[in-house]
Scaffold this motif. Structure first.
Motif, PDB file in Angstrom:
ATOM      1  N   ALA A 127       0.839  -1.197   0.000  1.00  0.00           N
ATOM      2  CA  ALA A 127       0.000   0.000   0.000  1.00  0.00           C
ATOM      3  C   ALA A 127       0.870   1.241   0.000  1.00  0.00           C
ATOM      4  N   HIS A 128       0.545   2.140  -0.901  1.00  0.00           N
ATOM      5  CA  HIS A 128       1.239   3.425  -0.903  1.00  0.00           C
ATOM      6  C   HIS A 128       0.429   4.475  -0.179  1.00  0.00           C
TER       7      HIS A 128
ATOM      8  N   THR B  41      -5.697   3.211   2.891  1.00  0.00           N
ATOM      9  CA  THR B  41      -6.403   2.046   2.339  1.00  0.00           C
ATOM     10  C   THR B  41      -6.243   0.785   3.187  1.00  0.00           C
ATOM     11  N   ILE B  42      -5.383   0.816   4.176  1.00  0.00           N
ATOM     12  CA  ILE B  42      -5.055  -0.455   4.828  1.00  0.00           C
ATOM     13  C   ILE B  42      -5.330  -0.481   6.324  1.00  0.00           C
TER      14      ILE B  42
ATOM     15  N   PRO C 204      -5.390  15.802 -11.654  1.00  0.00           N
ATOM     16  CA  PRO C 204      -6.127  15.691 -10.401  1.00  0.00           C
ATOM     17  C   PRO C 204      -5.197  15.651  -9.194  1.00  0.00           C
ATOM     18  N   LEU C 205      -5.545  16.349  -8.139  1.00  0.00           N
ATOM     19  CA  LEU C 205      -4.778  16.264  -6.902  1.00  0.00           C
ATOM     20  C   LEU C 205      -5.478  15.296  -5.980  1.00  0.00           C
ATOM     21  N   LYS C 206      -4.752  14.727  -5.019  1.00  0.00           N
ATOM     22  CA  LYS C 206      -5.398  13.810  -4.097  1.00  0.00           C
ATOM     23  C   LYS C 206      -6.188  14.623  -3.078  1.00  0.00           C
ATOM     24  N   GLN C 207      -7.444  14.265  -2.914  1.00  0.00           N
ATOM     25  CA  GLN C 207      -8.274  15.052  -2.013  1.00  0.00           C
ATOM     26  C   GLN C 207      -8.632  14.312  -0.738  1.00  0.00           C
ATOM     27  N   GLU C 208      -8.543  13.001  -0.765  1.00  0.00           N
ATOM     28  CA  GLU C 208      -9.020  12.254   0.390  1.00  0.00           C
ATOM     29  C   GLU C 208      -8.102  12.428   1.586  1.00  0.00           C
ATOM     30  N   THR C 209      -8.657  12.309   2.749  1.00  0.00           N
ATOM     31  CA  THR C 209      -7.804  12.314   3.931  1.00  0.00           C
ATOM     32  C   THR C 209      -7.378  10.890   4.177  1.00  0.00           C
ATOM     33  N   ALA C 210      -6.432  10.742   5.057  1.00  0.00           N
ATOM     34  CA  ALA C 210      -5.875   9.412   5.262  1.00  0.00           C
ATOM     35  C   ALA C 210      -6.878   8.436   5.840  1.00  0.00           C
ATOM     36  N   VAL C 211      -7.905   8.932   6.466  1.00  0.00           N
ATOM     37  CA  VAL C 211      -8.847   8.005   7.094  1.00  0.00           C
ATOM     38  C   VAL C 211      -9.984   7.601   6.159  1.00  0.00           C
ATOM     39  N   ALA C 212     -10.074   8.297   5.061  1.00  0.00           N
ATOM     40  CA  ALA C 212     -11.179   7.973   4.152  1.00  0.00           C
ATOM     41  C   ALA C 212     -10.881   6.727   3.355  1.00  0.00           C
ATOM     42  N   GLY C 213     -11.955   6.112   2.906  1.00  0.00           N
ATOM     43  CA  GLY C 213     -11.821   4.993   1.954  1.00  0.00           C
ATOM     44  C   GLY C 213     -11.109   3.793   2.516  1.00  0.00           C
ATOM     45  N   THR C 214     -11.342   3.470   3.758  1.00  0.00           N
ATOM     46  CA  THR C 214     -10.666   2.301   4.318  1.00  0.00           C
ATOM     47  C   THR C 214     -11.229   1.016   3.740  1.00  0.00           C
ATOM     48  N   LEU C 215     -10.436  -0.013   3.797  1.00  0.00           N
ATOM     49  CA  LEU C 215     -10.874  -1.282   3.221  1.00  0.00           C
ATOM     50  C   LEU C 215     -11.647  -2.095   4.227  1.00  0.00           C
TER      51      LEU C 215
END
Ligand SMILES: Nc1ncnc2c1ncn2[C@@H]1O[C@H](COP(=O)(O)OP(=O)(O)OP(=O)(O)O)[C@@H](O)[C@H]1O
Length: 610
Positions: A530-531, A535-536, A599-610
């Protein structure tokens, strides 16, 4: 010695076509008979003309018609068979080379440029084909023609024959000197061509990069250099060929005049008929001609043997499998994957890329590997997939060491989603179908659905039959990733190896990819690089890799609480994303992708967790 080796190897291919070569030999011998017959025929016509024998002309005319017909058929057979045998041997060599290339280990592809390989498949293959047909038969025909003509010349007038023969060695010497120069030059031209093919392969496959960086002029300049080096080799070839041609022609004409004067003298003396003189001149061309062409043919043969060596070099490279693997249809049972004290350094590198790595991944668990670039994450995958063998330590699946497993068995445990989607030119159906041979259209569509790819595929002009271009270039980055995921879905192997793409995707695309990944991971044992740490966070265990070592391991919360390396990485990513988001807001929060900017990355680190 090496050249002999190449010839012996090539002979094994030629011996597979004994029948064609036997017919070709007969046709070649017959062509020599026809050449001598031509000399005899000329002498008959001349004699009939000198004797004013008009009646003889009817018979001679008929003979001429039959002779020309037979010679025509023979020439057809000779050209057809030589071209045919070249095509057959080239075809067999190509197929064998491909079979072997596909069996080569990853280390070979890491070491050698694909453009160089390409040039072996094309230029070298063509050169070898020519050697097995035209060049080889001409090498056989010319000396035989010279010997047969000489015998006939002796029969007509031995003294004249010997005088003419004396020019032969001179011609041969000229040919030899220039032949050596030609060979050295053609090796250089071949090397330059190979470098140029490699260069073209690189830049034509990455048009977006050269456009984005505006390096067209630099590439053009570089290509001009490559092209000039080929042209300069070819100009040198022209000079050598010109000089050889000039000297050969002067010597040939000299011989001709010499023979004419001497033969004329014999005729004037009454010891040679005019017809015999004409035959003599014709035969003399047959005798002298081979002396000038032979060195060129030898040089050509040597050049082709050099090309054969380059082909056999690939075929001699140690393969990783003896027989190309069969795709496994049955899903193997999986319980546990273990790595014990695994260490590894790439063959040409002194650095250890993995150092004493230990881990255990049990069925149904999700493990994530994170860490700075160059830490060894991808290398870990390469070892798991058996691309490289560890220097020390062991990998085992279900307590069985993978060292003792067939590679196809080992690889059947993994469904791999690489960073670069690794799609081929061709239809979506064919690409996804690579996941499992014989998959039905329904299964492919189901995989596309699960990978969130179905909707966009259906919007394409030909649906799943749409051609996606070189490496999927007609699709967006997110679409390519989803197809790559669909391919892994279809394989349905017990362990998912997912190398998360570093490429930034727009929000929508990223969400679709993340959803697809989540579905893929459901009920699966997963090992993910994971980069984006966001996501992890739900992974059962996170490993932090740095300089080839696992420096930390644990759950997300646990690692944050420890305030170690993971904590640092996590915070620095949060900061970075906050900065990026700030930049985004300062732009007025408009949709960047729709505004046509990167596009720039907009999500915060806590968003979109698996
Ligand atoms: N084919 C190769 N030959 C020699 N060295 C290599 C090769 N591939 C990788 N390396 C080296 O091995 C080390 C680990 O590389 P690796 O690709 O595993 O890193 P990574 O953690 O996956 O990095 P990233 O996150 O940037 O993809 C690096 O120092 C790299 O330079």
């Amino acid at each position: 010695m090496k050249k002999k080796g190449a010839f012996a190897r090539l002979s094994t291919y030629m011996l597979r076509h004994k029948l064609i070569y036997s017919i070709l030999l007969l046709v070649t011998l017959f062509s020599i008979v026809l050449d001598l017959t031509m000399a005899w025929f000329l002498s008959r016509i001349t004699d009939a003309a000198v004797r004013l024998d008009v009646e003889a002309f009817t018979g001679l005319a008929w003979f001429g018609v039959i002779f020309l017909t037979v010679a025509g058929i023979n020439t057809f057979l000779s050209v057809y068979l030589k071209t045919n045998i070249s095509a057959k041997i080239r075809n067999e060599l190509r197929q064998d080379m491909m079979g072997h290339t596909l069996a080569l280990p990853q280390s070979y592809f890491d070491r050698n440029h694909s453009g160089d390989l390409l040039s072996r498949f094309t230029n070298d293959n063509q050169s070898v084909g020519e050697a097995c047909g035209h060049v080889m038969m001409d090498l056989l025909r010319n000396p035989l023609l010279a010997v047969a003509s000489f015998a006939y010349l002796i029969y007509i007038n031995w003294l004249l024959a010997l005088i003419c023969l004396s020019v032969g060695p001179l011609l041969f010497l000229t040919g030899k000197i220039f032949g050596n120069a030609m060979r050295a030059n053609s090796v250089r031209v071949q090397e330059n061509m190979s470098r140029t093919t490699a260069f073209l392969n690189d830049i034509l496959g990455s048009s977006m990069v050269f456009k984005a960086f505006s390096i067209e002029r630099r590439l053009q300049k570089q290509y001009v250099e490559y092209s000039e080096s080929i042209a300069s080799g070819e100009k040198k070839k022209a000079r050598i060929e010109g000089a050889t041609g000039a000297i050969s022609s002067v010597l040939g004409n000299l011989t001709f005049l010499l023979a004419l004067v001497i033969a004329g003298w014999f005729v004037a003396k009454g010891s040679l008929e005019v017809g015999a003189m004409i035959a003599f001149i014709q035969l003399m061309n047959y005798l002298v001609g081979p002396f000038s062409v032979l060195p060129g043919l030898v040089a050509s043969m040597q050049q082709s043997l050099g090309a054969a060596e380059r082909i056999f070099e690939v075929m001699d490279a140690a393969p990783e499998v003896e027989v190309l693997p069969e795709q496994q249809m049955q899903q193997p049972d999986f319980n546990v994957l273990q790595l014990a004290d695994l260490s590894f350094g790439y063959p040409e590198s002194e650095k250890q890329s993995l150092s004493k790595v230990n881990l255990e991944l049990t069925r149904g668990k999700q493990m994530a590997v994170v860490g700075p670039s160059g830490g060894g994450k991808s290398t870990l995958f390469k070892l798991l997939l058996g691309f490289y063998k560890p220097d020390a330590g062991e990998i085992s699946i279900n307590n069985q060491a993978i060292a003792g497993m067939q590679l196809e068995q080992l690889r059947s445990y993994f469904a791999y989603v690489p960073q670069e989607s690794g799609l081929y030119t061709g239809s979506i159906r064919d690409n996804i179908g690579n996941g499992r041979p014989g998959a039905t259209e329904e299964e492919i569509i189901e995989a596309l659905r699960q990978a969130n790819a179905y909707d966009f595929v259906m919007e394409l002009p030909e649906g799943i039959h749409t051609d996606i271009g070189e490496h999927g270039s007609r699709l967006s980055g997110g679409q390519r990733q989803r197809l790559s995921i669909a391919r892994a879905m279809l394989k349905n192997a017990p362990i998912l190896l997912l190398d998360e793409a570093t490429a930034a995707l727009d929000n929508e695309s990223e969400k679709m990819v993340q959803q697809a990944i989540r579905k893929l991971m459901k009920d699966k044992t997963t090992l993910v690089i994971a980069h984006r740490l966001s996501t992890i966070q739900n992974a059962d265990i996170i490993l932090v890799m740095e300089n080839g070592e696992i420096v930390e391991r644990g759950g997300h919360e646990e690692l944050l609480a420890a305030e170690g390396r993971y904590f640092e990485l996590y915070n620095s990513q949060l900061e970075q994303e906050a900065v990026e988001e700030g930049q985004y807001s300062s732009l007025g929060g408009e949709s960047l992708s729709s505004g046509g900017m990167a596009p720039l990355k907009q999500e915060t680190a806590v968003a979109g967790t698996l």
